[in-house]
Every structure is written in C-alpha cells, then in structure tokens.
Design a protein around this motif. Structure first.
Motif, short mmCIF file in Angstrom:
data_model
loop_
_atom_site.label_atom_id
_atom_site.label_comp_id
_atom_site.label_asym_id
_atom_site.label_seq_id
_atom_site.Cartn_x
_atom_site.Cartn_y
_atom_site.Cartn_z
N LEU A 118 1.03 -1.04 -0.12
CA LEU A 118 0.04 -0.12 -0.12
C LEU A 118 0.83 1.15 -0.07
CD1 LEU A 118 -2.93 -0.84 2.43
CD2 LEU A 118 -2.71 -1.08 0.07
N ARG A 139 -7.46 -2.77 -1.06
CA ARG A 139 -6.77 -1.86 0.20
C ARG A 139 -7.36 -2.37 1.41
NH1 ARG A 139 -3.88 2.28 1.36
NH2 ARG A 139 -3.36 3.00 -0.81
N GLY A 168 -6.85 0.28 -4.29
CA GLY A 168 -8.08 0.90 -3.63
C GLY A 168 -9.17 -0.38 -3.31
#
Length: 167
Positions: free
Chosen positions: A69, A80, A76
């Motif tokens: 990340l 994520r 995303g």
C-alpha cells in the motif's frame, strides 16, 4: 495446501531471472501506474543514493501486503482493505524426501517451545510434498513459523536442514 516447487521455493525466482532482466540491490519507493497498469518503479540503491525510474512491462512486488500500500497507493477498494488488514508472519518449511516408507499413519506433530524445540510442527506423508515422494518413499515437512521463523530467516538452507533434523 502448501505449494512446492521442484528445487525449492527459490526455483520460481531463478526461473523468472533466466527469462527476464532482474535488477537487485534497489529498494522500491513507488510503483509507477499508468492507465491502471504498473509500468515501472521508482527505486533507490539499497546502500543509499539517488532514486531513478525503471520502466517495465511487468512488476513483481514481493513485499508484505501493508508495504504494498505504501509503494502502490493506487490500490483501492476491497484490495486496499484486505491488504491493510493483513499481518505478516514468517514461515520456513523444510521438506525431506526418503527412499523408503516412514512407518505409521500420516500424522502431524506439534513441537512445544517450552520443551526447547525451534520448529513449530512437523508432518509425515500428510502434506502436498507426499505427492512428490518416489515410489515406495515418503516425505516429512518441518515448519518454523512466527517468531521462531523470524529468528532463522538469515540462516543458510544447510543450517535450516540441520536444525530441522535436530528438532
């Protein structure tokens, strides 16, 4: 199930290196993404120095999920959230093959740290490696995980085999 490469886990990296340009000794600061596709990295020499850009048709990212990340902020959504909630736990698996059968049923044995063991558990003929045993032969896997594995990460394969046999 644990996957196994003939020649050890390093066989995947070695096979890729035979066919691709591999750059070592650098630390990736960021994956460069264009049109939702990784096209390179920004990296600096591991010993210090200036960063530079490396273009690539494909980027293989061999870092922990949370670190991914940091170097690929474009990740995303669900990916994520999954990566942010993933913690790293080291694991070392030492597989042994035997030309003859190990007596008894397939079994897993836990090794308590309170009794001085460095390995966490071992199994005979109960892992994926059993499929690779020679005819009439058998296998045993010895597993080091968590803190016990972290303490052994810098040991050579030969030393890891010795420790596994001792345990």
């Amino acid at each position: 199930r644990t996957g196994v490469f003939t020649g050890g886990m390093g066989a995947l990296a070695a096979g890729l290196a035979e066919r691709l340009e591999v750059i070592t000794g650098v630390e990736v600061e960021r994956v460069v993404v264009e049109s939702k596709r990784a096209v390179g990295v920004i990296a600096r020499p591991a010993g210090g120095g200036s960063s530079r850009s490396y273009g690539a048709e494909l980027v293989v990212c061999a870092v922990s999920a949370p670190e991914a990340l940091n170097i690929a902020p474009e990740i995303g959504g669900a990916a994520r959230r999954m990566a942010a909630g993933t913690s790293y736990s080291a694991e070392i698996v030492v597989n042994f093959g035997f030309g003859s059968a190990v007596e008894g049923a397939a079994a897993m044995v836990l090794f308590p740290v309170s009794q001085g063991f460095r390995a966490c558990w071992a199994c005979t003929n109960a892992s994926k490696t059993a499929e690779y045993a020679p005819p009439g032969g058998s296998t045993a896997a010895v597993v080091f995980s968590g803190e016990r594995a972290s303490m052994l990460l810098d040991e050579s394969d030969e030393k890891l085999c010795t420790i596994a046999l001792e345990d």
